[in-house]
Design an enzyme around this catalytic site. Structure first.
Site, PDB file in Angstrom:
ATOM      1  N   MET A 116     -19.452   4.788   2.698  1.00  0.00           N
ATOM      2  CA  MET A 116     -19.823   5.975   3.468  1.00  0.00           C
ATOM      3  C   MET A 116     -18.982   6.105   4.725  1.00  0.00           C
ATOM      4  O   MET A 116     -18.772   5.137   5.448  1.00  0.00           O
ATOM      5  CB  MET A 116     -21.302   5.909   3.867  1.00  0.00           C
ATOM      6  CG  MET A 116     -21.784   7.110   4.666  1.00  0.00           C
ATOM      7  SD  MET A 116     -23.543   7.021   5.061  1.00  0.00           S
ATOM      8  CE  MET A 116     -23.548   5.754   6.345  1.00  0.00           C
ATOM      9  N   ILE A 117     -18.496   7.316   4.962  1.00  0.00           N
ATOM     10  CA  ILE A 117     -17.946   7.633   6.274  1.00  0.00           C
ATOM     11  C   ILE A 117     -18.987   8.437   7.039  1.00  0.00           C
ATOM     12  O   ILE A 117     -19.679   9.281   6.485  1.00  0.00           O
ATOM     13  CB  ILE A 117     -16.617   8.413   6.196  1.00  0.00           C
ATOM     14  CG1 ILE A 117     -16.776   9.712   5.399  1.00  0.00           C
ATOM     15  CG2 ILE A 117     -15.509   7.554   5.626  1.00  0.00           C
ATOM     16  CD1 ILE A 117     -15.634  10.686   5.568  1.00  0.00           C
ATOM     17  N   HIS A 164     -27.169   5.918  18.189  1.00  0.00           N
ATOM     18  CA  HIS A 164     -27.988   7.046  17.763  1.00  0.00           C
ATOM     19  C   HIS A 164     -29.410   6.617  17.390  1.00  0.00           C
ATOM     20  O   HIS A 164     -30.156   7.383  16.793  1.00  0.00           O
ATOM     21  CB  HIS A 164     -27.319   7.773  16.593  1.00  0.00           C
ATOM     22  CG  HIS A 164     -26.083   8.497  17.016  1.00  0.00           C
ATOM     23  ND1 HIS A 164     -24.911   7.843  17.341  1.00  0.00           N
ATOM     24  CD2 HIS A 164     -25.828   9.815  17.193  1.00  0.00           C
ATOM     25  CE1 HIS A 164     -24.000   8.726  17.688  1.00  0.00           C
ATOM     26  NE2 HIS A 164     -24.523   9.925  17.617  1.00  0.00           N
ATOM     27  N   TRP A 188      -4.639  17.245  16.781  1.00  0.00           N
ATOM     28  CA  TRP A 188      -4.857  18.631  16.352  1.00  0.00           C
ATOM     29  C   TRP A 188      -5.616  18.725  15.031  1.00  0.00           C
ATOM     30  O   TRP A 188      -6.271  19.725  14.760  1.00  0.00           O
ATOM     31  CB  TRP A 188      -3.522  19.371  16.247  1.00  0.00           C
ATOM     32  CG  TRP A 188      -2.496  18.651  15.416  1.00  0.00           C
ATOM     33  CD1 TRP A 188      -2.310  18.743  14.067  1.00  0.00           C
ATOM     34  CD2 TRP A 188      -1.533  17.702  15.892  1.00  0.00           C
ATOM     35  NE1 TRP A 188      -1.295  17.911  13.652  1.00  0.00           N
ATOM     36  CE2 TRP A 188      -0.790  17.253  14.765  1.00  0.00           C
ATOM     37  CE3 TRP A 188      -1.212  17.173  17.143  1.00  0.00           C
ATOM     38  CZ2 TRP A 188       0.244  16.331  14.858  1.00  0.00           C
ATOM     39  CZ3 TRP A 188      -0.176  16.256  17.233  1.00  0.00           C
ATOM     40  CH2 TRP A 188       0.528  15.841  16.114  1.00  0.00           C
ATOM     41  N   LYS A 189      -5.554  17.679  14.209  1.00  0.00           N
ATOM     42  CA  LYS A 189      -6.246  17.722  12.914  1.00  0.00           C
ATOM     43  C   LYS A 189      -7.764  17.671  13.109  1.00  0.00           C
ATOM     44  O   LYS A 189      -8.504  18.442  12.486  1.00  0.00           O
ATOM     45  CB  LYS A 189      -5.775  16.568  12.028  1.00  0.00           C
ATOM     46  CG  LYS A 189      -4.309  16.683  11.629  1.00  0.00           C
ATOM     47  CD  LYS A 189      -3.870  15.533  10.739  1.00  0.00           C
ATOM     48  CE  LYS A 189      -2.399  15.682  10.359  1.00  0.00           C
ATOM     49  NZ  LYS A 189      -1.951  14.576   9.482  1.00  0.00           N
ATOM     50  N   GLY A 192     -18.573   1.843   5.685  1.00  0.00           N
ATOM     51  CA  GLY A 192     -20.005   1.769   5.431  1.00  0.00           C
ATOM     52  C   GLY A 192     -20.485   0.452   4.872  1.00  0.00           C
ATOM     53  O   GLY A 192     -21.696   0.184   4.862  1.00  0.00           O
TER      54      GLY A 192
END
Length: 332
Positions: free
Chosen positions: A170-171, A44, A224-225, A304
């Site tokens: 951190m996620i 990113h 599905w979650k 993180g």
């Protein structure tokens, strides 16, 4: 190849200035792209920059636009990004959420008509560095099939939660097993994914990133979650911002722009004293990391905690950039 932070920022800045972006805006934007890359988030940062320029050239991004506040309800504000540069706008919105939290204990900014924010973790980290819990998420264009479908109808809708521990915990995760950016990173490196990341053309789970990039059958995180979480995050961002949903962005826009985003800051120190906060966080971290290892050679990681190490390594040794990506940037 290896480049320095200064070389990377200069390359970004040159491309932005050549497109008529104001000098101050170009410098700030180039700084954020370079910092993201320096932190090890190549997907990113540097890798995403050519795509960012494509959207700038197409008019999806309006570099001289200024976000406008629409509604103020004490701790909650609603803003319109006016399709300004995504990473600069997101930084401003988290700054505003922090200001609101300093007054109210919690601050929430809902943003509509926004552009891709690049590395979402930057804004959670931004809050945590100042001692706040930072939470943010965004919707996107439909790039993932809902569970049980072959057709892309939901977004990867990344969610960030950052905690002011030492180091910051951190996620930063999309609702897919891997973001499309990480599929690209692995494909460029010639690597298979470590676990299944999507389906092949016959509907079988696959670890081949190039196959998933091509057929767009990326796997929701937790099956599905992740599919369900993507849907409710989209609903909340859409409602609070009065902005566009994944369905609207996909069906009404020519590309991924005009998305909806949420930024939340919580001032922890209004609820707990600093010494107690630090002790509780340290106990949690120690309890997790001292668990018996499944593999003695593989440490138990906290989310993180690797970013500070990656940043420091890149500062010492230079920042690794894929040759083909660097060539694209030089040609812009």
């Amino acid at each position: 190849m290896k480049v320095t932070f200064e070389q990377l920022k200069e390359a970004f800045n040159r491309v932005l200035l050549a497109r008529g972006v104001a000098a101050e805006t170009a410098d700030a934007c180039a700084e954020m792209f370079a910092r993201t890359t320096e932190s090890g988030v190549y997907s990113h940062g540097v890798n995403r920059f050519p795509r960012f320029i494509q959207q700038l050239d197409n008019g999806d991004i309006i570099p001289d636009a200024r976000p406008q506040r629409i509604t103020s309800l004490g701790a909650i504000e609603q803003w319109d990004a006016q399709r300004a540069i995504g990473n600069l706008t997101a930084k401003k919105m988290m700054d505003r959420a922090i200001e609101l939290a300093s007054d109210h204990g919690i601050g929430l900014v809902a943003l509509r008509n926004a552009n891709h924010w690049m590395r979402g973790g930057s804004y959670g980290w931004q809050a945590a560095e100042k001692g706040y819990i930072g939470i943010c998420w965004t919707n996107s264009i439909a790039v993932m099939p809902p569970w049980g479908s072959k057709e892309c109808r939901i977004g990867t809708n990344p969610l960030i939660v950052a905690i002011p521990s030492s180091p910051i915990t951190m996620i930063d995760m999309s609702m897919s097993m891997f973001s499309y950016g990480m599929l690209e990173v692995n494909r460029l490196a010639g690597r298979e994914l470590p676990v299944d990341g999507g389906f092949d053309d016959e509907g079988n789970l696959t670890k081949e990133p190039g196959v998933i990039e091509k057929n767009r059958r990326i796997l929701p995180m937790g099956y599905w979650k992740g599919s369900g979480l993507s849907i409710v995050l989209d609903m909340i961002a859409t409602l609070l911002s009065d902005g566009a949903s994944v369905a609207e962005v996909t069906q009404e826009n020519s590309d991924e722009y005009g998305v909806s985003q949420i930024f939340i800051a919580i001032e922890v120190d209004k609820l707990i004293d600093g010494a107690t906060r630090d002790a509780k966080l340290q106990r949690i971290m120690d309890f997790v990391t001292t668990a018996e290892r499944a593999d003695e050679n593989v440490a138990i990681r906290l989310p993180g905690h690797e970013f500070t190490r990656l940043r420091d390594e890149n500062r010492r040794n230079g920042i690794t950039v894929d040759d083909s990506v660097w060539a694209k940037i030089q040609a812009l």
